[in-house]
Design a protein around this motif. Structure first.
Motif, PDB file in Angstrom:
ATOM      1  N   ALA A 156       8.957   7.930  -0.891  1.00 42.12           N
ATOM      2  CA  ALA A 156       7.881   8.598  -0.151  1.00 42.12           C
ATOM      3  C   ALA A 156       8.379   9.869   0.525  1.00 42.12           C
ATOM      4  N   HIS A 157       9.558   9.832   1.136  1.00 43.46           N
ATOM      5  CA  HIS A 157      10.107  11.038   1.770  1.00 43.46           C
ATOM      6  C   HIS A 157      10.460  12.094   0.722  1.00 43.46           C
ATOM      7  N   LEU A 158      10.940  11.648  -0.428  1.00 37.88           N
ATOM      8  CA  LEU A 158      11.270  12.593  -1.486  1.00 37.88           C
ATOM      9  C   LEU A 158      10.030  13.341  -1.945  1.00 37.88           C
ATOM     10  N   ALA A 159       8.898  12.639  -2.045  1.00 40.69           N
ATOM     11  CA  ALA A 159       7.643  13.281  -2.458  1.00 40.69           C
ATOM     12  C   ALA A 159       7.221  14.355  -1.458  1.00 40.69           C
ATOM     13  N   ARG A 160       7.643  14.195  -0.192  1.00 40.63           N
ATOM     14  CA  ARG A 160       7.311  15.185   0.850  1.00 40.63           C
ATOM     15  C   ARG A 160       8.444  16.207   1.042  1.00 40.63           C
TER      16      ARG A 160
ATOM     17  N   ARG B 281       0.839  -1.205   0.000  1.00 40.03           N
ATOM     18  CA  ARG B 281       0.000   0.000   0.000  1.00 40.03           C
ATOM     19  C   ARG B 281       0.875   1.257   0.000  1.00 40.03           C
ATOM     20  N   GLY B 282       1.887   1.270   0.866  1.00 43.10           N
ATOM     21  CA  GLY B 282       2.759   2.434   0.934  1.00 43.10           C
ATOM     22  C   GLY B 282       3.492   2.685  -0.363  1.00 43.10           C
ATOM     23  N   ASN B 283       3.957   1.624  -0.997  1.00 45.24           N
ATOM     24  CA  ASN B 283       4.671   1.765  -2.267  1.00 45.24           C
ATOM     25  C   ASN B 283       3.761   2.372  -3.329  1.00 45.24           C
ATOM     26  N   ALA B 284       2.543   1.831  -3.434  1.00 49.03           N
ATOM     27  CA  ALA B 284       1.614   2.329  -4.455  1.00 49.03           C
ATOM     28  C   ALA B 284       1.239   3.781  -4.189  1.00 49.03           C
ATOM     29  N   LEU B 285       0.956   4.089  -2.927  1.00 51.10           N
ATOM     30  CA  LEU B 285       0.562   5.459  -2.599  1.00 51.10           C
ATOM     31  C   LEU B 285       1.729   6.431  -2.789  1.00 51.10           C
ATOM     32  N   ALA B 286       2.952   5.972  -2.516  1.00 46.69           N
ATOM     33  CA  ALA B 286       4.121   6.834  -2.730  1.00 46.69           C
ATOM     34  C   ALA B 286       4.249   7.209  -4.202  1.00 46.69           C
TER      35      ALA B 286
ATOM     36  N   GLY C 251       3.378   6.442   6.479  1.00 52.15           N
ATOM     37  CA  GLY C 251       2.908   5.665   7.627  1.00 52.15           C
ATOM     38  C   GLY C 251       2.809   4.188   7.314  1.00 52.15           C
ATOM     39  N   SER C 252       2.266   3.855   6.143  1.00 55.66           N
ATOM     40  CA  SER C 252       2.137   2.455   5.752  1.00 55.66           C
ATOM     41  C   SER C 252       3.505   1.794   5.606  1.00 55.66           C
ATOM     42  N   LEU C 253       4.457   2.530   5.047  1.00 56.81           N
ATOM     43  CA  LEU C 253       5.778   1.953   4.819  1.00 56.81           C
ATOM     44  C   LEU C 253       6.537   1.729   6.128  1.00 56.81           C
ATOM     45  N   TYR C 254       6.387   2.629   7.098  1.00 58.12           N
ATOM     46  CA  TYR C 254       7.047   2.405   8.385  1.00 58.12           C
ATOM     47  C   TYR C 254       6.401   1.249   9.145  1.00 58.12           C
ATOM     48  N   THR C 255       5.102   1.079   8.973  1.00 57.91           N
ATOM     49  CA  THR C 255       4.440  -0.104   9.545  1.00 57.91           C
ATOM     50  C   THR C 255       5.036  -1.375   8.949  1.00 57.91           C
ATOM     51  N   ALA C 256       5.243  -1.350   7.635  1.00 57.43           N
ATOM     52  CA  ALA C 256       5.843  -2.503   6.956  1.00 57.43           C
ATOM     53  C   ALA C 256       7.279  -2.722   7.406  1.00 57.43           C
ATOM     54  N   LEU C 257       8.022  -1.630   7.626  1.00 55.78           N
ATOM     55  CA  LEU C 257       9.423  -1.748   8.057  1.00 55.78           C
ATOM     56  C   LEU C 257       9.504  -2.420   9.427  1.00 55.78           C
TER      57      LEU C 257
END
Length: 376
Positions: free
Chosen positions: A336-340, A295-300, A309-315
């Motif tokens: 994801a961080h780059l997008a922000r 989910r985090g990858n797709a949303l990123a 948030g999703s990616l840190y949950t996965a981490l």
């Protein structure tokens, strides 16, 4: 010019990097090689087609670059030759041997695939080229000379699992044509076995080859066709996996609404609990932690703030033995961080990703790392 070797080397580093890699491999495996000065000449001559790659150097380069013999020597893959038989005696002997393929031997094939899968996820695919090629050859041979369905079907099931693993490994080391051919082999074996689950899985993974080749819209069509191929025969975990794969591919195609719908469907049909292995299909690993990463990858890719948030949950839930997957997750966090515009965090995750990709020799992740680095 040995273009395939040159491109495989470029994807990893300079000619000097390859010289050092040859020396390191030789030390680790106690193999005698030429001096550093001579190796520099050899590498240049191999890439320019002025020196044949033979003997111990072929073995070393196969394992460093993740290439088969045909790819290493830049020869087209030869058509499969018919067995050399003098009359019918040898042919009947092969057929009789195939009739004696027992479930014990099939289980041995499956166990070998599982061992190769474990090595792959922990150490990467580049060093498994010889083992994987030999494993597929044995399975194809067993299927070629099996006659009756009760013998052919279990061998075909074993072959489709091995072929899709070999395809994913080939994609990871940058051998995209080999990956495509292995997926085609896996699909044929699944059809032979009348196994819609295996066919759907092979088709959906093959869609990633199209994505990496810059054809995400066509990849969306293929993964949706995988649903039709699977029909009503898909396990709940495989259904969730297909929805998640479709979501990621839709994100890469810029289809945001379709991506989010598929993510919701994946969450709805994924079985609860920490178990991640599908007992009906051992190629599938998926639980809530894995899905959070997807989910985090797709949303990123869609530039969505919820991705981090999703990616840190996965981490937090990441299995540390999944080295290549960990490299991918770090890439996704960097994106994801780059997008922000959180550049320091992005650089830190890229640093981890480089270390992990270096351990597995993943060309695919190295490309992702360079693409993200180019945007910093």
């Amino acid at each position: 010019m040995n273009e395939r070797m040159r491109q495989a080397r470029i994807a990893r580093g300079s000619q000097e990097w390859l010289v050092r890699a040859i020396e390191r491999y030789a030390r680790e495996h106690v193999i005698d090689v030429a001096s550093t000065r001579s190796l520099r000449v050899y590498v240049s001559e191999w890439e320019n087609g002025k020196r044949a790659i033979k003997g111990r150097y072929a073995e070393i380069l196969r394992n460093i670059l993740g290439l088969t013999d045909e790819e290493l020597t830049d020869r087209p893959v030869a058509e499969a030759l018919a067995p050399a038989v003098d009359g019918y005696d040898e042919l009947i002997g092969r057929i009789d041997s195939a009739r004696n393929v027992s479930m014990t031997l099939v289980q041995t094939f499956l166990d070998q695939t599982e061992l190769l899968r474990t090595f792959d996820r922990q150490m990467g695919a580049a060093g498994l080229v010889d083992q994987m090629a030999g494993h597929l050859a044995k399975l194809e041979d067993a299927l070629t000379f099996a006659v009756l369905p009760e013998t052919r079907r279990p061998v075909a099931v074993a072959l489709t699992g091995a072929a899709t693993l070999a395809a994913w490994q080939a994609l990871d080391v940058g051998a995209v044509e080999r990956a495509w051919r292995h997926y085609e082999l896996g699909k044929r074996a699944a059809q032979e076995a009348n196994e819609p689950m295996y066919l759907a899985h092979a088709m959906a993974e093959q869609a990633y080859v199209l994505c990496d080749a810059g054809r995400p819209a066509l990849a969306v069509e293929l993964v949706r066709d995988a649903w039709r191929a699977g029909g009503d025969h898909l396990s709940p975990r495989l259904q969730a996996w297909l929805h998640a794969a479709e979501a990621e591919i839709c994100a890469r195609a810029g289809m945001g609404d379709d991506c989010r719908r598929s993510l919701d469907k994946a969450a709805a049909c994924l079985p609860d609990g920490p178990e991640d292995r599908d007992p009906d299909m051992l190629s599938i690993f998926l639980n809530r932690g894995h899905l959070a990463r997807w989910r985090g990858n797709a949303l990123a890719m869609l530039g969505d703030d919820d991705a981090v948030g999703s990616l840190y949950t996965a981490l937090d839930a990441q299995d540390p033995t999944f080295i290549r997957a960990s490299a991918g997750l770090r890439c996704e966090l960097a994106q994801a961080h780059l997008a922000r515009e959180e550049f320091d965090q992005a650089r830190e995750h890229l640093r981890h990703a480089r270390l992990l990709a270096g351990r597995t020799g993943s060309v695919r992740h190295r490309r992702r790392i360079e693409q993200i680095t180019g945007r910093l």
